[in-house]
Design a protein around this motif. Structure first.
Motif, short mmCIF file in Angstrom:
data_model
loop_
_atom_site.label_atom_id
_atom_site.label_comp_id
_atom_site.label_asym_id
_atom_site.label_seq_id
_atom_site.Cartn_x
_atom_site.Cartn_y
_atom_site.Cartn_z
N MET A 1 0.83 -1.21 0.00
CA MET A 1 0.00 0.00 0.00
C MET A 1 0.87 1.26 0.00
N LEU A 2 1.86 1.27 0.90
CA LEU A 2 2.78 2.42 0.97
C LEU A 2 4.20 1.89 0.94
N LYS A 3 5.03 2.55 0.11
CA LYS A 3 6.42 2.15 0.04
C LYS A 3 7.28 3.41 0.08
N ILE A 4 8.16 3.44 1.05
CA ILE A 4 9.06 4.59 1.16
C ILE A 4 10.45 4.10 0.79
N GLU A 5 11.07 4.82 -0.16
CA GLU A 5 12.37 4.37 -0.64
C GLU A 5 13.43 5.43 -0.40
N ASP A 6 14.24 5.17 0.59
CA ASP A 6 15.48 5.92 0.78
C ASP A 6 15.27 7.45 0.85
N ILE A 7 14.35 7.90 1.74
CA ILE A 7 14.10 9.35 1.77
C ILE A 7 15.04 10.08 2.74
N ASN A 8 15.42 11.26 2.29
CA ASN A 8 16.18 12.20 3.12
C ASN A 8 15.32 13.44 3.33
N SER A 21 13.80 3.75 4.49
CA SER A 21 12.98 2.94 3.60
C SER A 21 12.07 2.06 4.45
N LEU A 22 10.81 1.97 4.06
CA LEU A 22 9.91 1.04 4.74
C LEU A 22 8.70 0.76 3.87
N SER A 23 7.94 -0.26 4.27
CA SER A 23 6.73 -0.54 3.50
C SER A 23 5.60 -0.93 4.45
N ILE A 24 4.38 -0.64 4.01
CA ILE A 24 3.20 -0.98 4.79
C ILE A 24 2.22 -1.70 3.87
N ASN A 25 1.77 -2.87 4.30
CA ASN A 25 0.80 -3.62 3.51
C ASN A 25 -0.61 -3.28 3.95
N GLU A 26 -1.52 -3.37 2.99
CA GLU A 26 -2.91 -3.07 3.30
C GLU A 26 -3.40 -3.93 4.46
N GLY A 27 -4.11 -3.31 5.40
CA GLY A 27 -4.71 -4.04 6.51
C GLY A 27 -3.84 -4.15 7.74
#
Ligand code: ATP
Length: 235
Positions: A1-8, A21-27
């Motif tokens: 659902m949400l994917k964060i890639e290497d943010i500064n 970096s991180l990710s969140i799956n639906e639910g």
């Protein structure tokens, strides 16, 4: 659902997030734990469009949202309950809730969601005409959450919902967070109280000085000696 890639992310010259970096799956319920100043609030603000990452990507349901206006992000289904609640003190409870739906035009849907908020937070229904500034801390937290739900989010960002609340109330609020999740809303929870956060979350990320230093399933992190010593009071 949400994917964060290497943010500064920076405040002026100060770098608050260093390649996250991180990710969140639906639910899911995902929690960010970490000490004061680690960058947890900054991360939520970057997702909801209050801060713009200098580098890296934030992808929500396939769309790049890094740097989009906060209002567009709300419209896409992400609501943010900020630290310290920030209700409009001079407005009534009802007006605050109505404001949460200000980007929506589906009157019937708004009415339905208002009913759902009253079911989750009967206390708010009792106090609809009360000035929000005169609510207790716990009631203001309920109102801030209710207002965020009025935008009909699919992803809800919660920043320190337990802050300053008595233990019994914290328990209630966390129970309600689980209820909100069960009705299909994905949750990203920032929390100082790591024990409590891990008890309701599916997964967790540990943030230290702008970096993710550890991540995993909540049960695994709860069992880890490193986490026990650093964040769970050694128990
Ligand atoms: P807390 O639980 O104390 O809010 P946090 O993990 O949410 O901690 P952030 O508020 O994201 O931490 O702060 C991360 C870093 O960015 C800290 O070093 C903080 O001092 C800095 N910071 C936060 N807001 C600003 C700002 N408006 N201007 C400058 N620096 C800031």
């Amino acid at each position: 659902m949400l994917k964060i890639e290497d943010i500064n992310v920076y405040y002026g010259n100060i770098q608050a997030l260093k390649g996250i970096s991180l990710s969140i799956n639906e639910g899911e319920i995902v929690t960010l734990i970490g000490a004061n100043g680690a960058g947890k609030s900054t991360l939520l603000k970057s997702i909801s469009g209050l801060l713009k990452p200098k580098q890296g990507k934030i992808i929500y349901e396939g769309d790049s949202i890094g740097g989009k206006a906060a209002q567009s992000i709300v419209k896409m289904g992400i609501s943010h309950v900020p630290e310290g609640r920030r209700v409009f003190a001079n407005m009534t409870v009802e007006e605050n809730l109505q404001l949460g739906a200000y980007l929506r035009k589906d009157k019937a849907g708004i009415k339905q969601d208002m009913e759902k908020v009253y079911e989750l937070f009967p206390r708010l229904l009792e106090r609809l005409k009360q000035q929000s500034g005169t609510l207790s801390g716990g009631e203001q937290q309920m109102l801030a959450m209710g207002r965020a739900l009025m935008a009909k989010p699919r992803l809800l960002l919660l920043d320190e919902p337990s802050m300053g609340l008595a233990p019994l109330l914290v328990k209630q609020i966390f129970h309600i967070i689980e209820e909100i999740n069960k009705t299909g809303t994905t949750i990203l929870l920032v929390e100082q109280n790591a024990n409590l956060a891990l008890s309701i979350a599916d997964r967790a990320y540990v943030v230290e000085t702008g970096r993710i230093v550890l991540s995993g399933k909540s049960e695994e992190l709860t069992a880890s000696e490193e986490i026990k010593n650093a964040y769970l009071g050694g128990h």
